[in-house]
Design an enzyme around this catalytic site. Sequence first.
Site, PDB file in Angstrom:
ATOM      1  N   LYS A 194     -11.377  -6.994  -3.478  1.00 38.07           N
ATOM      2  CA  LYS A 194     -10.379  -7.199  -2.437  1.00 38.07           C
ATOM      3  C   LYS A 194      -8.999  -6.977  -3.035  1.00 38.07           C
ATOM      4  O   LYS A 194      -8.611  -7.628  -3.996  1.00 38.07           O
ATOM      5  CB  LYS A 194     -10.483  -8.616  -1.873  1.00 38.07           C
ATOM      6  CG  LYS A 194      -9.410  -8.916  -0.829  1.00 38.07           C
ATOM      7  CD  LYS A 194      -9.629 -10.254  -0.162  1.00 38.07           C
ATOM      8  CE  LYS A 194      -8.510 -10.552   0.813  1.00 38.07           C
ATOM      9  NZ  LYS A 194      -8.694 -11.838   1.480  1.00 38.07           N
ATOM     10  N   LYS A 247     -12.439  -4.099   0.286  1.00 37.34           N
ATOM     11  CA  LYS A 247     -11.437  -4.363   1.315  1.00 37.34           C
ATOM     12  C   LYS A 247     -10.059  -4.056   0.794  1.00 37.34           C
ATOM     13  O   LYS A 247      -9.739  -4.503  -0.304  1.00 37.34           O
ATOM     14  CB  LYS A 247     -11.518  -5.843   1.683  1.00 37.34           C
ATOM     15  CG  LYS A 247     -10.536  -6.273   2.726  1.00 37.34           C
ATOM     16  CD  LYS A 247     -10.686  -7.737   2.944  1.00 37.34           C
ATOM     17  CE  LYS A 247      -9.613  -8.174   3.912  1.00 37.34           C
ATOM     18  NZ  LYS A 247      -9.590  -9.593   4.065  1.00 37.34           N
TER      19      LYS A 247
HETATM   20  C1  PBG Z   1      -8.268 -14.390   3.977  1.00 35.62           C
HETATM   21  C2  PBG Z   1      -8.437 -13.052   4.571  1.00 35.62           C
HETATM   22  C3  PBG Z   1      -7.493 -12.051   4.836  1.00 35.62           C
HETATM   23  C4  PBG Z   1      -8.180 -11.051   5.508  1.00 35.62           C
HETATM   24  C5  PBG Z   1      -9.498 -11.434   5.592  1.00 35.62           C
HETATM   25  N1  PBG Z   1      -9.651 -12.669   4.999  1.00 35.62           N
HETATM   26  C6  PBG Z   1      -6.045 -12.012   4.623  1.00 35.62           C
HETATM   27  C7  PBG Z   1      -5.454 -12.032   3.290  1.00 35.62           C
HETATM   28  O1  PBG Z   1      -6.121 -12.004   2.257  1.00 35.62           O
HETATM   29  O2  PBG Z   1      -4.226 -12.123   3.272  1.00 35.62           O
HETATM   30  C8  PBG Z   1      -7.576  -9.773   6.053  1.00 35.62           C
HETATM   31  C9  PBG Z   1      -8.284  -9.190   7.225  1.00 35.62           C
HETATM   32  C10 PBG Z   1      -7.538  -8.131   7.928  1.00 35.62           C
HETATM   33  O3  PBG Z   1      -6.404  -7.741   7.581  1.00 35.62           O
HETATM   34  O4  PBG Z   1      -8.095  -7.617   8.907  1.00 35.62           O
HETATM   35  N2  PBG Z   1      -7.996 -14.455   2.636  1.00 35.62           N
END
Ligand code: PBG
Length: 323
Positions: A194, A247
Site C-alpha cells: 500500500k 493499492k
Molecule cells: C485506511 C484506508 C484508506 C483507503 C482504504 N483504507 C485511506 C488511507 O490510507 O489514507 C483508501 C481507499 C480509497 O482511496 O479508495 N487506511
Amino acid sequence: MFPFQRPRRLRKNETIRRMVRETSVSPDDFIYPLFATYGKNTRKEIKSMPGCFQESADRIVKHAKEVHSLGIPAVLLFGIPEHKDEIGSGAYDPKGVVQKAVRAIKDKVPGLYVITDVCMCEYTSHGHCGFIEDGDVKNDPTLDLLAAEALSHAKAGADMVAPSDMMDGRVEAIRIALDEEGFTETPIMSYAAKYASAFYGPFREAAESTPAFGDRRSYQMDPANRREALKEVALDIDEGADIVMVKPAMSYLDIISDIRENFDLPVAAYNVSGEYSLIKAAAKLGWIDEKRAMMEVLTSIKRAGADLILTYFAKEAAKILNK
Ligand code: PBG
C-alpha cells in the site's frame, strides 16, 4: 508478397475479437466498498465520489441487496463513527458502526460475502492509522488495537478481515488473535503493498480520515519503490496472509504484475477513490467516455495479473457485463 503477417486479420469483427481476447472481466472479480455510519435512515452522498454514500446500517442493508442482486460476490466495509478519540475506541466497540452493519448484512443478505477494512484512521481524532506517541505513529502498541478491531469484526460475523494500516507485524498479530478465539477459518486479505498515494484524496472526505498533522509516509510505501513491494508481500504471506493486495491499482500495474509473477496467492488490486473520481469528473465535463474508460481500466488491472478488484465502479461495470 508483403506483408504475409497481418495481425489485423484477427481484429476484423467483434466475433473474432471475442474469440482471441486474452483477458476477461466478470462481476465475480469485484469487491464493492461501502461506508457504514451511525444513525437511522441516513444516506449522505460523498461529494467527490458521485454515486457513493455514507449509510446507516438499515440503508446499507438495502444497498447490500442491490449489490448482491447484480452478481457481485463481496463488499468491503469502512466505518465512520459518531465519535472519534485518541485511541480509536470505535474501531473495536462491539456496538460500533461496522460491527452493526456486518450483523445487519449477514442477517438480511447472508449470501453476500462481507469483508471489513481493519484500520484505526477512521476512528482516531488525529486521523492517523495507529497509536500516537511524541508525534509519531508507534508500531507495536498499534498491533494490539488492530488485533482487537479484527477480532471484534469477526465476532460480529465478518467473513474476512482486511488490514490496511501498514504497521509491521500486523498480519501475524491479527492471525494469532483470531485463532486464539476460534476464528481459525476467517481469512486475512492484507493490503500488502500500500503506497502513500495522492489518489486517496476523495476517500479521506468519505471516511473523514485526513491526518490532523503530518502525512502517512512513515508507514505507507514510497511510490518510487518496486522491489520493496515483493519484500512486503513475502513478509505478509509468511505472517499468514491469505490474499495480498496492491493499492492503488492504476499507477501500480507493474507492481501487480511483479507479484503475480512471483507468488501463487490470489492477488487483489484496489482501484482507489482518486482513480474513480478522475473518470467521474472528466465524464461530467464531457471530456471522456465514462463507460469505456471504466471498462478499460478494469480490464487493464486484470491483464496486469489481479484476480480481484476492489472498485467503486463495481455496480456500473456489473450492469454492463450482465447484459
Ligand atoms: C485506511 C484506508 C484508506 C483507503 C482504504 N483504507 C485511506 C488511507 O490510507 O489514507 C483508501 C481507499 C480509497 O482511496 O479508495 N487506511
